[in-house]
Design a protein around this motif. Structure first.
Motif, PDB file in Angstrom:
ATOM      1  N   GLU A  88       0.832  -1.206   0.000  1.00 43.58           N
ATOM      2  CA  GLU A  88       0.000   0.000   0.000  1.00 43.58           C
ATOM      3  C   GLU A  88       0.867   1.257   0.000  1.00 43.58           C
ATOM      4  OE1 GLU A  88      -3.567   2.150   2.600  1.00 43.58           O
ATOM      5  OE2 GLU A  88      -2.520   0.394   3.407  1.00 43.58           O
ATOM      6  N   ASN A  89       1.890   1.264   0.821  1.00 39.13           N
ATOM      7  CA  ASN A  89       2.786   2.422   0.872  1.00 39.13           C
ATOM      8  C   ASN A  89       3.553   2.598  -0.436  1.00 39.13           C
ATOM      9  OD1 ASN A  89       2.055   3.102   3.494  1.00 39.13           O
ATOM     10  ND2 ASN A  89       3.670   1.865   4.420  1.00 39.13           N
ATOM     11  N   GLN A  90       3.984   1.477  -1.024  1.00 34.03           N
ATOM     12  CA  GLN A  90       4.694   1.550  -2.305  1.00 34.03           C
ATOM     13  C   GLN A  90       3.763   2.059  -3.406  1.00 34.03           C
ATOM     14  OE1 GLN A  90       6.075  -2.607  -2.256  1.00 34.03           O
ATOM     15  NE2 GLN A  90       8.178  -1.831  -2.353  1.00 34.03           N
ATOM     16  N   PHE A  91       2.516   1.612  -3.379  1.00 26.22           N
ATOM     17  CA  PHE A  91       1.521   2.039  -4.364  1.00 26.22           C
ATOM     18  C   PHE A  91       1.345   3.558  -4.322  1.00 26.22           C
ATOM     19  CE2 PHE A  91      -3.050   3.137  -4.803  1.00 26.22           C
ATOM     20  CZ  PHE A  91      -3.188   2.944  -6.166  1.00 26.22           C
ATOM     21  N   LYS A  92       1.144   4.101  -3.129  1.00 23.82           N
ATOM     22  CA  LYS A  92       0.938   5.539  -2.984  1.00 23.82           C
ATOM     23  C   LYS A  92       2.183   6.316  -3.392  1.00 23.82           C
ATOM     24  CE  LYS A  92      -2.540   5.070   0.653  1.00 23.82           C
ATOM     25  NZ  LYS A  92      -2.862   5.266   2.093  1.00 23.82           N
ATOM     26  N   VAL A  94       5.109   9.522  -7.647  1.00 23.06           N
ATOM     27  CA  VAL A  94       6.277   9.655  -8.532  1.00 23.06           C
ATOM     28  C   VAL A  94       5.831   9.848  -9.978  1.00 23.06           C
ATOM     29  CG1 VAL A  94       8.243   8.404  -9.525  1.00 23.06           C
ATOM     30  CG2 VAL A  94       7.875   8.374  -7.052  1.00 23.06           C
ATOM     31  N   LEU A  95       4.858   9.063 -10.426  1.00 19.23           N
ATOM     32  CA  LEU A  95       4.356   9.177 -11.798  1.00 19.23           C
ATOM     33  C   LEU A  95       3.705  10.539 -12.029  1.00 19.23           C
ATOM     34  CD1 LEU A  95       2.731   5.650 -12.333  1.00 19.23           C
ATOM     35  CD2 LEU A  95       4.963   6.435 -13.130  1.00 19.23           C
ATOM     36  N   ALA A 111       6.395  13.185 -12.358  1.00 18.14           N
ATOM     37  CA  ALA A 111       7.095  13.073 -13.640  1.00 18.14           C
ATOM     38  C   ALA A 111       6.297  13.727 -14.763  1.00 18.14           C
ATOM     39  CB  ALA A 111       7.373  11.610 -13.964  1.00 18.14           C
ATOM     40  N   LEU A 112       4.973  13.538 -14.740  1.00 21.21           N
ATOM     41  CA  LEU A 112       4.123  14.157 -15.756  1.00 21.21           C
ATOM     42  C   LEU A 112       4.111  15.684 -15.619  1.00 21.21           C
ATOM     43  CD1 LEU A 112       1.044  11.758 -15.981  1.00 21.21           C
ATOM     44  CD2 LEU A 112       2.701  12.249 -17.780  1.00 21.21           C
ATOM     45  N   LEU A 113       4.072  16.178 -14.389  1.00 20.13           N
ATOM     46  CA  LEU A 113       4.120  17.621 -14.165  1.00 20.13           C
ATOM     47  C   LEU A 113       5.433  18.213 -14.676  1.00 20.13           C
ATOM     48  CD1 LEU A 113       2.555  17.911 -10.589  1.00 20.13           C
ATOM     49  CD2 LEU A 113       1.527  18.652 -12.752  1.00 20.13           C
ATOM     50  N   LEU A 119      12.175  10.290 -15.240  1.00 24.16           N
ATOM     51  CA  LEU A 119      12.306   9.279 -14.194  1.00 24.16           C
ATOM     52  C   LEU A 119      13.747   8.790 -14.111  1.00 24.16           C
ATOM     53  CD1 LEU A 119       9.119   7.277 -15.197  1.00 24.16           C
ATOM     54  CD2 LEU A 119       9.345   8.634 -13.111  1.00 24.16           C
ATOM     55  N   LYS A 120      14.080   8.156 -13.021  1.00 22.96           N
ATOM     56  CA  LYS A 120      15.417   7.593 -12.849  1.00 22.96           C
ATOM     57  C   LYS A 120      15.413   6.174 -13.414  1.00 22.96           C
ATOM     58  CE  LYS A 120      16.424  10.372  -8.754  1.00 22.96           C
ATOM     59  NZ  LYS A 120      16.750  10.367  -7.300  1.00 22.96           N
TER      60      LYS A 120
END
Length: 237
Positions: free
Chosen positions: A47-51, A56-57, A60-62, A90-91
């Motif tokens: 859940e934490n990784q999902f959020k 992050v995505l 990156a779009l911004l 992204l890295k």
């Protein structure tokens, strides 16, 4: 003789058999509860990784929008132009090209790419391998172990981003557990979970995150439920 005139106190010690029985009961209880606690802990991590990866995505779009000076959507980016620019924000440690990392099959008799099926990822109810139609227009692995797969559909006029939040080589590799799909809204360039109002999969948001569906795309709208349902992660099996 007892100096106080009372009876001598008797002390009763545990026998070896009592100790073994107690340890046995503790072991049984631990064996019953430990797997449940372990799963809950694993799902809490996911859940934490999902959020985190969703954030992050979005960032990156911004950044891409600021760099290009235009809304990021299907209209402003013809096929094959979105993924390369997006990955620059992204890295990335490995760029797999269009579909060079994710293993997939397609029906050779039909010969239709709509029949692409993953060899790695399973649907939400784990009944079959997932459809890979949305995974084949750009793939990359990031420095924080995420695996990103892009689809740019001209027919449906949409760009989707699917992300394996803990990496291609790490289990469970199940849609709705560690694999989630998002869509870029054409009018705003905003990245939202697939199944959100205005997305291509809005009408199937419940049937494509279902424990009973045999659809090969079952799981694609789980990102919507993962963000809107407070009990989503608690109810994972």
């Amino acid at each position: 003789m007892d100096g106080g005139g009372g009876k001598a106190a008797h002390r009763q010690a545990f026998t070896l058999a009592d100790t073994l029985i107690t340890l046995g009961i503790i072991g049984i209880v631990a064996a019953m509860t430990l797997p449940v606690l372990t799963k809950k802990y694993q799902y809490h991590i996911l859940e934490n990784q999902f959020k985190k990866q969703y954030s992050v995505l979005q960032q990156a779009l911004l950044n891409m929008q600021a760099a290009d000076g235009q809304i990021i959507n299907n209209n402003n980016y013809p096929p094959q132009t979105f993924a390369p620019k997006f990955f620059k924000q992204l890295k990335i440690i490995l760029n797999c090209g269009s579909d060079g990392c994710e293993e997939m099959d397609f029906d050779s008799a039909n010969g239709n790419y709509a029949d692409l099926t993953s060899k790695v990822y399973k649907t939400f109810n784990k009944s079959r391998f997932a459809g890979s139609l949305l995974f084949d227009d750009g793939q990359a692995m990031t420095s924080d172990a995420a695996f990103i797969m892009i689809n740019h559909s001209v027919a449906a006029q949409r760009i989707t981003i699917s992300i394996d939040i803990n990496g291609y080589h790490k289990a469970p590799n199940i849609w709705g557990y560690d694999l989630f799909t998002f869509e870029i809204l054409n009018d705003s360039g905003k990245l939202v979970p697939a199944g959100t109002k205005g997305t291509y999969y809005e009408q199937s948001r419940n049937t494509r995150c279902s424990l009973s569906s045999s659809d090969k795309m079952n799981g694609i709208t789980c990102s919507y439920h993962a963000l809107s349902d407070n009990n989503y992660w608690k109810n994972l099996r």
